[in-house]
Design a protein around this motif. Structure first.
Motif, PDB file in Angstrom:
ATOM      1  N   GLN A 110     -11.728   2.882   0.777  1.00 21.17           N
ATOM      2  CA  GLN A 110     -12.442   1.908   1.596  1.00 21.17           C
ATOM      3  C   GLN A 110     -13.951   2.154   1.479  1.00 21.17           C
ATOM      4  N   SER A 111     -14.742   1.200   1.968  1.00 21.74           N
ATOM      5  CA  SER A 111     -16.189   1.287   1.839  1.00 21.74           C
ATOM      6  C   SER A 111     -16.839   1.820   3.111  1.00 21.74           C
ATOM      7  N   ILE A 112     -17.697   2.798   2.949  1.00 20.35           N
ATOM      8  CA  ILE A 112     -18.463   3.331   4.071  1.00 20.35           C
ATOM      9  C   ILE A 112     -19.580   2.367   4.472  1.00 20.35           C
ATOM     10  N   CYS A 113     -19.829   1.361   3.646  1.00 17.45           N
ATOM     11  CA  CYS A 113     -20.899   0.403   3.912  1.00 17.45           C
ATOM     12  C   CYS A 113     -20.493  -0.690   4.885  1.00 17.45           C
ATOM     13  N   GLN A 114     -19.240  -0.695   5.319  1.00 17.11           N
ATOM     14  CA  GLN A 114     -18.810  -1.655   6.323  1.00 17.11           C
ATOM     15  C   GLN A 114     -19.365  -1.254   7.686  1.00 17.11           C
ATOM     16  N   PRO A 115     -19.960  -2.179   8.430  1.00 20.85           N
ATOM     17  CA  PRO A 115     -20.500  -1.818   9.744  1.00 20.85           C
ATOM     18  C   PRO A 115     -19.409  -1.538  10.767  1.00 20.85           C
ATOM     19  N   ASP A 116     -18.237  -2.115  10.562  1.00 19.64           N
ATOM     20  CA  ASP A 116     -17.109  -1.931  11.472  1.00 19.64           C
ATOM     21  C   ASP A 116     -16.003  -1.211  10.709  1.00 19.64           C
ATOM     22  N   PHE A 117     -15.570  -0.058  11.228  1.00 20.44           N
ATOM     23  CA  PHE A 117     -14.546   0.727  10.544  1.00 20.44           C
ATOM     24  C   PHE A 117     -13.123   0.332  10.947  1.00 20.44           C
ATOM     25  N   ALA A 118     -12.950  -0.747  11.701  1.00 15.25           N
ATOM     26  CA  ALA A 118     -11.590  -1.176  12.053  1.00 15.25           C
ATOM     27  C   ALA A 118     -10.756  -1.460  10.805  1.00 15.25           C
ATOM     28  N   PRO A 119     -11.275  -2.192   9.801  1.00 14.21           N
ATOM     29  CA  PRO A 119     -10.470  -2.397   8.580  1.00 14.21           C
ATOM     30  C   PRO A 119     -10.165  -1.089   7.851  1.00 14.21           C
ATOM     31  N   VAL A 120     -11.094  -0.140   7.920  1.00 13.13           N
ATOM     32  CA  VAL A 120     -10.884   1.166   7.300  1.00 13.13           C
ATOM     33  C   VAL A 120      -9.676   1.856   7.934  1.00 13.13           C
ATOM     34  N   VAL A 121      -9.680   1.896   9.257  1.00 15.73           N
ATOM     35  CA  VAL A 121      -8.591   2.549   9.983  1.00 15.73           C
ATOM     36  C   VAL A 121      -7.276   1.803   9.776  1.00 15.73           C
ATOM     37  N   ASP A 122      -7.322   0.485   9.766  1.00 12.31           N
ATOM     38  CA  ASP A 122      -6.107  -0.300   9.539  1.00 12.31           C
ATOM     39  C   ASP A 122      -5.481   0.056   8.194  1.00 12.31           C
ATOM     40  N   ALA A 123      -6.300   0.163   7.154  1.00 16.57           N
ATOM     41  CA  ALA A 123      -5.778   0.473   5.825  1.00 16.57           C
ATOM     42  C   ALA A 123      -5.156   1.865   5.783  1.00 16.57           C
ATOM     43  N   ILE A 124      -5.819   2.836   6.411  1.00 12.03           N
ATOM     44  CA  ILE A 124      -5.290   4.206   6.414  1.00 12.03           C
ATOM     45  C   ILE A 124      -4.001   4.287   7.214  1.00 12.03           C
ATOM     46  N   LEU A 125      -3.990   3.682   8.400  1.00 10.16           N
ATOM     47  CA  LEU A 125      -2.801   3.757   9.245  1.00 10.16           C
ATOM     48  C   LEU A 125      -1.629   2.980   8.651  1.00 10.16           C
ATOM     49  N   SER A 126      -1.902   1.928   7.915  1.00 13.87           N
ATOM     50  CA  SER A 126      -0.816   1.207   7.239  1.00 13.87           C
ATOM     51  C   SER A 126      -0.134   2.113   6.219  1.00 13.87           C
ATOM     52  N   GLU A 127      -0.919   2.927   5.526  1.00 11.00           N
ATOM     53  CA  GLU A 127      -0.341   3.861   4.557  1.00 11.00           C
ATOM     54  C   GLU A 127       0.435   4.964   5.270  1.00 11.00           C
ATOM     55  N   VAL A 128      -0.103   5.445   6.389  1.00 12.93           N
ATOM     56  CA  VAL A 128       0.620   6.442   7.185  1.00 12.93           C
ATOM     57  C   VAL A 128       1.938   5.861   7.681  1.00 12.93           C
ATOM     58  N   ALA A 129       1.900   4.634   8.205  1.00 15.15           N
ATOM     59  CA  ALA A 129       3.107   3.994   8.724  1.00 15.15           C
ATOM     60  C   ALA A 129       4.161   3.848   7.643  1.00 15.15           C
ATOM     61  N   ARG A 130       3.735   3.462   6.451  1.00 18.46           N
ATOM     62  CA  ARG A 130       4.667   3.318   5.329  1.00 18.46           C
ATOM     63  C   ARG A 130       5.363   4.628   5.032  1.00 18.46           C
ATOM     64  N   ARG A 131       4.583   5.716   4.994  1.00 16.18           N
ATOM     65  CA  ARG A 131       5.178   6.988   4.581  1.00 16.18           C
ATOM     66  C   ARG A 131       6.043   7.615   5.674  1.00 16.18           C
ATOM     67  N   VAL A 132       5.583   7.592   6.928  1.00 17.78           N
ATOM     68  CA  VAL A 132       6.401   8.210   7.976  1.00 17.78           C
ATOM     69  C   VAL A 132       7.676   7.394   8.224  1.00 17.78           C
ATOM     70  N   SER A 133       7.703   6.143   7.742  1.00 16.92           N
ATOM     71  CA  SER A 133       8.923   5.340   7.836  1.00 16.92           C
ATOM     72  C   SER A 133       9.932   5.660   6.751  1.00 16.92           C
ATOM     73  N   GLY A 134       9.506   6.407   5.731  1.00 18.80           N
ATOM     74  CA  GLY A 134      10.413   6.776   4.648  1.00 18.80           C
ATOM     75  C   GLY A 134      10.328   5.860   3.444  1.00 18.80           C
ATOM     76  N   SER A 135       9.277   5.036   3.370  1.00 21.80           N
ATOM     77  CA  SER A 135       9.135   4.117   2.249  1.00 21.80           C
ATOM     78  C   SER A 135       8.451   4.788   1.083  1.00 21.80           C
ATOM     79  N   CYS A 136       8.833   4.396  -0.121  1.00 19.27           N
ATOM     80  CA  CYS A 136       8.142   4.883  -1.322  1.00 19.27           C
ATOM     81  C   CYS A 136       7.529   3.723  -2.088  1.00 19.27           C
ATOM     82  N   ASP A 137       7.372   2.572  -1.442  1.00 21.25           N
ATOM     83  CA  ASP A 137       6.665   1.461  -2.074  1.00 21.25           C
ATOM     84  C   ASP A 137       5.220   1.865  -2.318  1.00 21.25           C
ATOM     85  N   PRO A 138       4.604   1.448  -3.440  1.00 23.04           N
ATOM     86  CA  PRO A 138       3.197   1.761  -3.662  1.00 23.04           C
ATOM     87  C   PRO A 138       2.319   0.992  -2.697  1.00 23.04           C
TER      88      PRO A 138
END
Length: 445
Positions: free
Chosen positions: A417-445
């Motif tokens: 993600q880009s540090i140049c975004q003034p709002d880090f909400a999209p940053v956190v959304d992207a990271i947490l979506s990846e966390v959610a995928r993995r803790v759910s047991g998914s191996c989709d890329p």
């Protein structure tokens, strides 16, 4: 079937298990009914073994359990024997067997997450650290509830336990004295930060080396977790201007028994200064927040202001000019992170750096090939590189090529993600979506 050991209850209690018609959360797939265990709120002095019949894929079958009277389901460690899913609990509420995975599923749900923040504490990071601080309460709430989009419906298993710690990018300058790098030998050395930020209202002077939030903790625990993470992850500025982000991450999570060596032959901190933070069976998320490229040096002479080897190059440009000869290869970090877990999908590499905002979401090859991501000396300022993004009121950031290359070669899940975004909400959304995928047991890329 319940197996209650002697002494688990102080007196005789009639225990009831009811097969209900309650639905499982919308994003889950049930392999069993929802069972209600009563008396509700019963606690045991030692773990009780629970065996639940189910019908479904034995490779991904997981037991999900609520805490208290809430509706949030947490993934518990599960094993299967025949048609039974087996776990342990110390309290009664509700449970079912199933999966939270959709698409390509490669394992059971995991209720434990270890988060390592690597925060650049150099002089240009004030606004970026503030943006991170604003998102920490939302991160904690989402991890505790499993509700990604805030609609009140659980999207992934809430975490049974979240641990969070922070390291800085300051790994010293090889013993050579240079501006901003007071501790020139080892810097902060990949050790988890314990000092509270005095500039944040309510911060204590010091904290334990990591914060932990556990499902079922008493009221106020989430606020205490947020306070500690905020007070130790917002490091302030004034740190070493020669950022060694990758070596800081690697040293923090590498055990001393590993053959990997750091400055002056030193070993990793995972079982030394950082002992107790990492668990062998957790999902590990490393989150790198920085506005410059990595300068993890294999040759400390690089930092010697009067070096006969590198002295002809401006000190500020040496990491760029001598990457091939004086910096560690990218493979050191790709291999080192993979070694943290048997399954590389259990290591998430997340990067928030100087990527132009319009490149977020593109493939890494396209990102690295973009002209703005090419490192070159700035014609208007010959002792620095050309910025990759420059946002008025927020500052400049530089091409994080080495860091993106780690994400590209990582092999496990990664987020850039880009540090140049003034709002880090999209940053956190992207990271947490990846966390959610993995803790759910998914191996989709």
């Amino acid at each position: 079937e319940l197996i209650v050991p002697a002494g688990a209850l102080p007196s005789d209690v009639e225990l009831t298990v009811t097969v209900t018609t309650e639905p499982v959360p919308g994003s889950f797939t049930g392999f069993s009914p929802v069972y209600r265990f009563e008396p509700a709120g019963t606690t045991f002095a030692m773990p009780v073994e629970v065996r639940l019949p189910y019908a479904g894929d034995a490779e991904i079958a997981s037991v999900f359990w609520t805490h208290g009277e809430g509706d949030t389901f947490v993934a518990l460690p599960t094993r299967v024997e025949g048609g039974e899913a087996i776990t342990e609990t110390t309290h009664f509420s509700r449970a079912f067997v199933g999966t939270a995975c959709s698409g390509s599923c490669c394992g059971r749900a995991n209720g434990d997450l270890d988060v390592l923040f690597m925060v650049d504490d150099s002089n240009s990071m004030t606004e970026e650290q503030a943006s991170l601080e604003m998102q920490i309460p939302r991160m904690a709430e989402i991890l505790a509830t499993g509700d990604l989009d805030g609609d009140g419906v659980q999207d992934f298993p809430a975490l049974r336990s979240v641990r969070a710690g922070t390291v800085s990018s300051n790994m010293g300058t090889g013993g050579y004295t240079v501006p901003t790098c007071a501790d020139s030998a080892f810097g902060d050395d990949g050790v988890l930060q314990t000092a509270g930020n005095p500039g944040i209202t309510g911060c204590m002077a010091s904290y334990p080396s990591f914060a932990e939030l556990r499902a079922g903790d008493p009221a106020g625990s989430e606020a205490a977790f947020i306070e500690q993470v905020s007070c130790t992850a917002v490091l302030g500025t004034g740190g070493c201007g020669f950022e060694q982000q990758l070596d800081a991450v690697l040293k923090a999570v590498t055990p001393s028994t590993s053959p990997i060596r750091f400055h002056d032959g030193s070993v990793g901190q995972a079982d030394r200064a950082n002992a107790g933070f990492l668990r062998s069976d957790s999902v590990l998320a490393t989150i790198v927040l920085t506005d410059e490229n990595d300068c993890s040096a294999s040759d400390p002479e690089l930092f010697n202001p009067s070096s006969s080897t590198y002295g002809s190059t401006d000190l500020n440009l040496r990491c760029f000019a001598h990457e091939d000869t004086a910096l560690h290869p990218i493979s050191r970090y790709v291999d080192g992170l993979r070694a943290m877990r048997t399954d590389p999908d259990d290591v998430i590499f997340a990067l928030v750096a100087g990527v132009p905002t319009d490149l977020v979401g593109t493939d890494y090859a396209t990102m690295l090939a973009d002209p703005r991501m090419q490192e070159q000396v700035d014609p208007s300022s010959p002792n620095r590189l050309t910025p990759s993004c420059d946002v008025p009121g927020r500052g400049v950031a530089f091409p994080p090529t080495r860091l993106v290359e780690v994400a590209q070669a990582h092999g496990g899940p990664s987020v850039v993600q880009s540090i140049c975004q003034p709002d880090f909400a999209p940053v956190v959304d992207a990271i947490l979506s990846e966390v959610a995928r993995r803790v759910s047991g998914s191996c989709d890329p």
